[in-house]
Write a protein that holds these residues in place. Structure first.
Motif, PDB file in Angstrom:
ATOM      1  N   UNK A  29       0.808  -1.218   0.000  1.00  0.00           N
ATOM      2  CA  UNK A  29       0.000   0.000   0.000  1.00  0.00           C
ATOM      3  C   UNK A  29       0.845   1.274   0.000  1.00  0.00           C
ATOM      4  N   UNK A  30       2.160   1.138  -0.110  1.00  0.00           N
ATOM      5  CA  UNK A  30       3.014   2.325  -0.110  1.00  0.00           C
ATOM      6  C   UNK A  30       3.172   2.900  -1.511  1.00  0.00           C
ATOM      7  N   UNK A  31       2.483   2.306  -2.456  1.00  0.00           N
ATOM      8  CA  UNK A  31       2.497   2.819  -3.818  1.00  0.00           C
ATOM      9  C   UNK A  31       1.172   3.526  -4.080  1.00  0.00           C
ATOM     10  N   UNK A  32       1.222   4.771  -4.585  1.00  0.00           N
ATOM     11  CA  UNK A  32       0.008   5.558  -4.765  1.00  0.00           C
ATOM     12  C   UNK A  32      -1.032   4.902  -5.678  1.00  0.00           C
ATOM     13  N   UNK A  33      -0.568   4.234  -6.717  1.00  0.00           N
ATOM     14  CA  UNK A  33      -1.506   3.567  -7.620  1.00  0.00           C
ATOM     15  C   UNK A  33      -2.164   2.391  -6.908  1.00  0.00           C
ATOM     16  N   UNK A  34      -1.360   1.617  -6.196  1.00  0.00           N
ATOM     17  CA  UNK A  34      -1.920   0.453  -5.516  1.00  0.00           C
ATOM     18  C   UNK A  34      -2.895   0.821  -4.409  1.00  0.00           C
ATOM     19  N   UNK A  35      -2.573   1.836  -3.591  1.00  0.00           N
ATOM     20  CA  UNK A  35      -3.567   2.211  -2.569  1.00  0.00           C
ATOM     21  C   UNK A  35      -4.839   2.647  -3.225  1.00  0.00           C
ATOM     22  N   UNK A  36      -4.733   3.413  -4.297  1.00  0.00           N
ATOM     23  CA  UNK A  36      -5.931   3.908  -4.975  1.00  0.00           C
ATOM     24  C   UNK A  36      -6.782   2.741  -5.450  1.00  0.00           C
ATOM     25  N   UNK A  37      -6.144   1.764  -6.079  1.00  0.00           N
ATOM     26  CA  UNK A  37      -6.857   0.577  -6.556  1.00  0.00           C
ATOM     27  C   UNK A  37      -7.497  -0.157  -5.380  1.00  0.00           C
ATOM     28  N   UNK A  38      -6.698  -0.385  -4.351  1.00  0.00           N
ATOM     29  CA  UNK A  38      -7.190  -1.144  -3.207  1.00  0.00           C
ATOM     30  C   UNK A  38      -8.342  -0.420  -2.515  1.00  0.00           C
ATOM     31  N   UNK A  39      -8.202   0.876  -2.342  1.00  0.00           N
ATOM     32  CA  UNK A  39      -9.264   1.652  -1.688  1.00  0.00           C
ATOM     33  C   UNK A  39     -10.559   1.530  -2.482  1.00  0.00           C
ATOM     34  N   UNK A  40     -10.443   1.534  -3.792  1.00  0.00           N
ATOM     35  CA  UNK A  40     -11.611   1.402  -4.660  1.00  0.00           C
ATOM     36  C   UNK A  40     -12.265   0.034  -4.461  1.00  0.00           C
ATOM     37  N   UNK A  41     -11.430  -1.005  -4.449  1.00  0.00           N
ATOM     38  CA  UNK A  41     -11.952  -2.359  -4.264  1.00  0.00           C
ATOM     39  C   UNK A  41     -12.633  -2.499  -2.902  1.00  0.00           C
ATOM     40  N   UNK A  42     -11.978  -1.936  -1.872  1.00  0.00           N
ATOM     41  CA  UNK A  42     -12.549  -2.004  -0.525  1.00  0.00           C
ATOM     42  C   UNK A  42     -13.895  -1.267  -0.478  1.00  0.00           C
ATOM     43  N   UNK A  43     -13.938  -0.145  -1.172  1.00  0.00           N
ATOM     44  CA  UNK A  43     -15.144   0.686  -1.128  1.00  0.00           C
ATOM     45  C   UNK A  43     -16.304   0.202  -1.966  1.00  0.00           C
ATOM     46  N   UNK A  44     -16.069  -0.783  -2.845  1.00  0.00           N
ATOM     47  CA  UNK A  44     -17.161  -1.231  -3.709  1.00  0.00           C
ATOM     48  C   UNK A  44     -17.749  -2.545  -3.202  1.00  0.00           C
ATOM     49  N   UNK A  45     -19.029  -2.711  -3.417  1.00  0.00           N
ATOM     50  CA  UNK A  45     -19.726  -3.879  -2.888  1.00  0.00           C
ATOM     51  C   UNK A  45     -19.461  -5.145  -3.704  1.00  0.00           C
ATOM     52  N   UNK A  46     -19.323  -4.988  -5.027  1.00  0.00           N
ATOM     53  CA  UNK A  46     -19.061  -6.174  -5.841  1.00  0.00           C
ATOM     54  C   UNK A  46     -17.600  -6.204  -6.262  1.00  0.00           C
ATOM     55  N   UNK A  47     -17.147  -7.353  -6.724  1.00  0.00           N
ATOM     56  CA  UNK A  47     -15.743  -7.487  -7.118  1.00  0.00           C
ATOM     57  C   UNK A  47     -15.459  -6.678  -8.386  1.00  0.00           C
ATOM     58  N   UNK A  48     -14.226  -6.231  -8.494  1.00  0.00           N
ATOM     59  CA  UNK A  48     -13.822  -5.382  -9.609  1.00  0.00           C
ATOM     60  C   UNK A  48     -12.887  -6.143 -10.534  1.00  0.00           C
ATOM     61  N   UNK A  49     -13.013  -5.903 -11.843  1.00  0.00           N
ATOM     62  CA  UNK A  49     -12.075  -6.558 -12.749  1.00  0.00           C
ATOM     63  C   UNK A  49     -10.890  -5.626 -13.005  1.00  0.00           C
TER      64      UNK A  49
END
Lengths: 130, 130
Positions: free
Chosen positions: A21-41
């Motif tokens: 999570x120390x990479x800005x792109x990865x946190x952004x992706x992860x935060x999005x996945x965490x925040x969404x109810x269904x799985x993301x492709x």
DNA sequence: TGCTATGGTTCAGGACTTACGAACAATTGA
DNA sequence: TCAATTGTTCGTAAGTCCTGAACCATAGCA
């Protein structure tokens, strides 16, 4: 194409999580996945915060998140569906994920008017010592 | 010898903090500093968890912690005194530091009988896909 | 059965980062 | 002034990361 590797909960480490999570792109992706109810492709993230991410790079980012134990990836047909492993991690490291995601959100919120800071800001103001 | 650089609170980033603490030696050092009431000098960490750390490496680790905004370093005579900047960071990212330090402590506590795991355990058990 | 499109992965290279020994700098005390 | 102590800087070898090009796997359609 080798099989997807997911660590068991017990093999998840704090260092691994922080590194992923120390990479800005990865946190952004992860935060999005965490925040969404269904799985993301994966291809949903071919642009992250208005920046295009090359797909080979994206693939590596997902690998990093997966092998840190942060996400669960499942192939369905030609797509890869990703969901967070928050619940499992919460048991092992209570509050860790939510606190990080929250801090990340606060940082984004505090970034007003075109202040495009991205990575470990080497922009120091205070200098002490000789 | 160039002056010590400390970012101002507003320049501290989540990514920077996570990156600095994603190294096992650095979290260990930082957790120790956070946990102690008085400031610690660098040479106190010439061995970290029974491993010797070369002093040039140690110096770089302190630089990393300092420039991520995690510690305040002050030269006093020939020694360098280090204290945490928790209070400042707490205002900007509430709970972040304490949660990480706590998770790190839990991980250490859970590491019994000579289980010398150190870094982002690439030791995956579950394989899904195909 | 092909052929084609789509979504991801792997590989290879260059760029960037990290580790650490050797040399150096700054301060203190004798 | 000299030696001891504490920490920094430099150079290089090793490691990690980014990304374009080539590849693989599946689905849908003729």
């Amino acid at each position: 194409m080798r099989p997807l590797l997911h660590p068991s909960v017990d093999d998840i480490t704090v260092e691994g999580i922080l590194h992923a999570l120390s990479d800005p792109v990865r946190v952004a992706i992860f935060a999005d996945i965490v925040g969404s109810t269904c799985s993301q492709i994966c291809s949903h993230f071919l642009t992250v915060r208005d920046r295009p991410i090359p797909k080979s790079t994206l693939s590596q980012h997902f690998k990093a998140l997966r092998e840190a134990g942060l996400i669960l990836s499942e192939r369905r047909g030609v797509e890869m569906h990703n969901s967070s492993r928050c619940a499992e991690i919460e048991v092992r490291f209570p509050g860790l994920i939510s606190t990080i995601v929250k801090a990340h959100a606060m940082q984004l919120a505090g970034r007003h008017h075109g202040d495009k800071r991205t990575r470990k800001a080497p922009d120091p103001r205070i200098a002490r010592g000789r």
